[in-house]
Structures are given as C-alpha cells and as structure tokens.
Enzyme design. Structure first.
Site, PDB file in Angstrom:
ATOM      1  N   ASP A 127       0.830  -1.188   0.000  1.00  0.00           N
ATOM      2  CA  ASP A 127       0.000   0.000   0.000  1.00  0.00           C
ATOM      3  C   ASP A 127       0.873   1.248   0.000  1.00  0.00           C
ATOM      4  OD1 ASP A 127      -2.695   1.103   0.188  1.00  0.00           O
ATOM      5  OD2 ASP A 127      -2.110   1.786   2.176  1.00  0.00           O
ATOM      6  N   GLU A 171       0.724  -0.642  -5.235  1.00  0.00           N
ATOM      7  CA  GLU A 171      -0.453   0.236  -5.176  1.00  0.00           C
ATOM      8  C   GLU A 171       0.035   1.625  -5.563  1.00  0.00           C
ATOM      9  OE1 GLU A 171      -2.548   3.268  -4.275  1.00  0.00           O
ATOM     10  OE2 GLU A 171      -1.610   2.814  -2.338  1.00  0.00           O
ATOM     11  N   ASP A 227     -11.274   0.799  -0.779  1.00  0.00           N
ATOM     12  CA  ASP A 227     -11.330   2.213  -0.414  1.00  0.00           C
ATOM     13  C   ASP A 227     -12.394   2.989  -1.197  1.00  0.00           C
ATOM     14  OD1 ASP A 227      -9.365   2.325   1.579  1.00  0.00           O
ATOM     15  OD2 ASP A 227      -7.751   2.486   0.108  1.00  0.00           O
TER      16      ASP A 227
END
Length: 605
Positions: free
Chosen positions: A381, A428, A481
């Site tokens: 991430d 990501e 998200d």
C-alpha cells in the site's frame, strides 16, 4: 523481481522515456496542418507522422544453419495455437467479512468454503486486507500494532474445540447474523477464551507434541519475542493506556535490566502471546495450503508504514524519524487527492531511510520474508512513497501542508532480491503518481493498479480507461477504499460520467456493477480483481472503508453461511465471462472436492 539496467529510469531519462501509463512514451504528436482546400475536391491535409524511426535491434536467428533462399522446415507453416496469456481473476474479501457464528469472520471452515467458491467460479486469487493485529479504537487493519504478528481474533473457535484446546461447553451460543461486526464486543468474550486455549496448549500433558511445534515456530521467528514483550508491557497497570514514548525512561528506552526483569515477571503472559501467534500461524498456513492446492493464490496487503504505538517502532527507534523522547519528528500522509480534499493524515512516523540503507535494509528484508511465509503475492500500500513521500509536521491537523522527500528507490528492492530472490509485489500506485514512481515500478517489474471508477474524467488519455490499460497491472472496478459500484452510480457519478459510461461500454441498464466487472475481465490486464460487494450488487451500506474518516469502517460482512448458494446465478455469470475472456485457470475450472477432502486440514493430532 529482476532489475535489468535497461528498465531503470531516473532523472532526465525518466522524464523523457517513462509514461504514467506504464509503457514507453511515444514522441509528442504534432498537430496536423491543414492545407487550403481546392474548389470541388476533398480538403487536402498534410500530416507529420508521430512515429520516430528507431535503430534496428539485434534479432536472434531461429534457423542459424540456413542461408537466405534455403528451404525452411516443413512445420514452419503450422505455427500452432497462440501461446497462453495466463491471465487471472480474483476477489477482494477480508476474512473478518466471512460468514460465521460468532460475530465476525474467522479463518476456519467458512474460509475453506469461500476458497471452494472461488475455485468453482474460476477465480485464481483471493486478495486480503492486512492480517496484522489492528488497533482497538477503530479496528483499522492499516493501523497495526505489530507488522509481523497475526490478528488472533481470526483464530477459529470450533477448530480449537476439535483440537481439545477448548471444550464444547465453553463455546458461546451461535449469534444472529449481523451485516456489520462489533469487534469490541467480540474481543470482550473471545480474548479470555483464546487465553484459556493458549494455557491448555502450554500446560496440558496431551499437547506435548504440539508444544514442540510451537517451540519450532518460536525459534524460526525470533521477532516474536520482542512482539510479546511489548504487548505484555502495554498491559502493565503503570503503562497501560499510554503511548510508549510516555512510559518511564527505563521502559521507553528499553533498559536491559528493566527488560530482563519484565520478561521474568511476565513469563506466562509472554508464553501465552507466543502460543496464540503460533496458533494463528498454523491455521493461516493450513488455509493457504488448501487454497494453493485448489489453484487459489493469496494476495496479502502490506501498509508501507507502521503505527507509532507498535513493537516495530519501540524496538527499532534508530530506523524512524523520531525526536529524542521517541515522539515522531514528521508523520505520514498524502496531499489532497480524489479521496479527500484536505489530504489524508495517517500520522505514522516516517522511516529514516539512511539508517535502513546503512544496515542493508535488514528490517525490510525481515518484513518481506514474513509476508512471503503468509502470502503468494503482496500488495504494498502506498508504493509511491518508495520513490517520493509526503512528510507532514507531527502537530498538523490535516495533510494539506507538507514536503515531498526522496524515498529509497531501487536500492531497497535490489537488497530484497539479493537476500530473498524473486519477491512478488503488487504496487499500489494510485493517487499523485509522478514519473519516478512509474519508473521504479517498471524497474522492478511489479504490476501496478488501475481502477475503473477513476476512468470517466480527464478525457481519452485517462490511464484508467480500458483502451489505456496496460498488460502488467491489476484492474479493479473499485477497491476496498472506493464506494461500491452501485453506491457510486447512485450517489457519486456525475451525469456526464454516466453518459460516457453508457457510450463507452454499451450499458443499456443500470447494472453498473456487472458492467464494470465485465470491463475488468475483458481488459488486457494480466489480473482482474473485483470486490465481493460488487459481485453481490450492494450499495454503500456495504462499503468497507471511507478514506479520511476514522470511525465506521472495516466492519462489513457478507451474511450467513448460505450466501454462496444464494450467489449461484452470479457465480454462473462470472464463470462464463472468465472462460470467455481467457482467465480460466490452467486445466480448466474444477468442481469442489468431496466434503471429506478438507478433513484434518486444521488438526495437529
């Protein structure tokens, strides 16, 4: 994760030759020059080609023994079928969202049933959120208490009873299915039960062989000792509820004599902590083994930062940007983006990258090695911070004001490869993505991410539009998200976006979830991954996370154990598309094994 020099772009080379679409950028296209039209004829156009001649590259000769004009082999005119592209599909679903009797999903029987459903659908990946123990205020898996430990509330109770570590009468009654988990309520009754199981493991004569396995885990994962000590210290009356940097200096600074006394005084609690980490490790690896046997790979999720109130920072202060008293000097976040007008202020301490480089990135090598034990691939991430990261004042209330600082770049990944070999990473790379981020991702050969919900603005060059998607990426209709596709269509999409979607995709109804799923599956992306919420056509009441909002996230659950039967029609649709768009696993889609095929997968005895 090979690092060929030819793929590394930096500085001027990056600006000239690396595009944010993940492919080599062509030279700028000049505008066509229109000549004056002749009366009675078509308008005349002159056009300068955008193609620039490249130098001829060496080509291996497939027939080095032949001369021009010689006969080629008879089979030359029969090239055979096109080689497989090995494309894949998968689903995002956190284990806490699984069905189950006891208030939240576990990594027991229901997780095995989900693996079966994935395999029967033709999926090849199960993508997860972080499995680390979350902080217990908002229960965010992205604010973990320890980067290497597992979330022990996921340990399955009925399997503990089958092993004899719990008695059947000690199990709670089956709870009514709720679509949102109350983790605090579950922890209140489950933590004492888990501690009871751990003590039986440590003390019961019948578990001698199991203790030997636990000792092997403890020896092979020496980091667990520091994790256990930190956890136990946070329980001490004089330290509980305080950040470690507010502890008395002897505890804050890890005075050797104080630490030795704490270990001796709390030996049973330390052993209990380690026993539970061992049990988590075993149950998870049993599930991973079963998933891999069914052709399902596990994609883990690693937040790039770790929480300040963690064993990681307390035990490795020299590797973080901290003040002398242990408080953060600067903290993490991102500037305003598509998710938040004021940016996202995460508040985690930043890494001292010079200190990491000086120790050969040993802390990162250990972290990635642990991830490779638990997963087949790992999504990192906020990958962009390895190229450049946003640093915010520790006392700031938002992330709007900050400074971009240079990350470790390719040196980190070279160290990982030198130590661990090939490291399967998913980058990501959403948000503010500059060319150096693309260059770094390309240099290590990592796939990036594309999100269809982001595709409908900015014109035809938008990276997230299907005609701009590149091969080496994961494409998502939306991530954990995002709003769900249905929720976005109802409450987020603008009129002009809806019109473009109808023109672009040919959608004639409002089934936007399956329109986006199909667009993802039929794209050229190597991997297409969808959320379970979109498969179930759910609205934003099922949203997993709203970035920038602390409370009210992470709790969604799929429903009862019959959910997989209820999704038979959706499964058939997905299976058909997976086959149609060449995403089926090698050997085809396999039916579920007989029920006894899973017997013993979580048993030690």
């Amino acid at each position: 994760m090979a690092l060929p020099a030819a793929l590394r772009c930096s500085g001027a080379a990056s600006a000239a030759g690396c595009s944010t679409s993940g492919r080599r950028a062509a030279a700028p296209t000049p505008a066509p020059v229109r000549a004056a039209p002749r009366r009675g004829s078509l308008a005349a156009w002159s056009f300068t080609s955008p193609l620039v001649a490249a130098s001829v590259q060496p080509m291996p000769d497939p027939f080095p023994g032949l001369q021009p004009g010689d006969d080629l082999p008879e089979e030359y005119g029969n090239p055979g079928p096109n080689p497989p592209k090995n494309r894949r599909a998968g689903v995002v679903l956190h284990p806490t969202s699984l069905p189950g009797k006891y208030g939240m999903g576990e990594i027991g029987a229901e997780a095995f049933r989900f693996v079966d459903w994935l395999a029967e659908t033709g999926m090849q990946l199960w993508q997860l959120l972080p499995l680390v123990p979350p902080e217990s205020t908002y229960w965010s898996p992205y604010s973990g208490l320890d980067a290497l430990c597992g979330h022990t509330l996921l340990i399955p109770l009925e399997e503990l009873a089958e092993m004899g570590l719990l008695r059947s009468e000690e199990l709670p009654g089956e709870q009514a299915v709720q679509l949102h988990a109350d983790f605090s309520a579950v922890a209140e009754w489950k933590v004492p039960l888990l501690d009871k199981a751990a003590l039986r493991l440590l003390q019961g004569a019948e578990f001698e062989s199991l203790r030997a396995q636990m000792q092997a885990f403890r020896t092979e994962n020496a980091w667990v000792e520091q994790s256990a000590l930190f956890s136990v210290l946070t329980e001490q009356p004089e330290l509980a509820g305080k950040a470690w940097w507010d502890w008395p200096a002897a505890f804050r600074d890890r005075d050797p004599d104080t630490m030795a006394k704490a270990r001796a005084d709390n030996a049973e609690r330390i052993n209990t902590f380690i026993a539970l980490q061992f049990l988590f490790d075993h149950f998870w690896k049993s599930l991973k083994s079963y998933a891999n046997a069914r052709g399902i790979g596990l994609v883990g999720d690693m937040p790039i930062y770790v929480g300040g109130q963690s064993a990681d920072v307390w035990a490795n202060r020299d590797l973080f940007e901290l003040q002398p008293d242990g408080t953060p000097a600067l903290v993490s976040g991102v500037p305003p983006d598509a998710f938040s007008a004021t940016g996202q202020l995460w508040g985690s301490p930043l890494y001292d990258w010079k200190a990491h480089a000086a120790e050969g990135f040993a802390w990162w090598r250990q972290r990635i090695a642990r991830s490779m034990q638990l997963y087949d691939e790992t999504r990192i991430d906020h990958f962009r911070a390895f190229a450049g990261y946003w640093a915010v004042a520790a006392d700031a209330e938002t992330a709007m004001v900050g400074t971009w600082k240079k990350g470790p770049g390719v040196d980190l990944f070279q160290a990982l490869e030198d130590s661990l070999g090939s490291v399967p990473i998913l980058a990501e790379d959403l948000g503010v993505i500059t060319r150096d981020v693309v260059a770094l991702r390309q240099a290590i050969g990592a796939p990036g991410m594309v999100v269809l919900q982001f595709a409908w603005g900015g014109g035809p060059t938008n990276t997230h539009l299907s005609h701009n998607i590149y091969d080496n990426c994961f494409v998502y209709p939306g991530t954990h998200d995002n709003q769900t596709a249905v929720g976005w269509w109802k409450q987020g999409a603008q009129v002009e976006e809806k019109a473009l979607i109808r023109r672009y995709t040919g959608m004639t109804d409002d089934d936007v979830a399956y329109c986006f799923i199909r667009e993802a599956l039929k794209s050229c992306a190597q991997t297409a991954v969808v959320t379970m919420q979109d498969i179930m056509r759910l609205d934003d009441t099922a949203r997993m996370n709203t970035p920038g909002r602390a409370a009210g996230n992470w709790t969604w659950r799929v429903g009862g154990s019959d959910v997989w039967r209820q999704l038979r029609d959706e499964q058939a649709q997905l299976r058909g598309w997976i086959q149609e768009y060449d995403r089926a696993p090698p050997g085809g889609i396999r039916a579920a094994p007989p029920a006894p095929g899973r017997a013993g997968t979580t048993s030690f005895l």
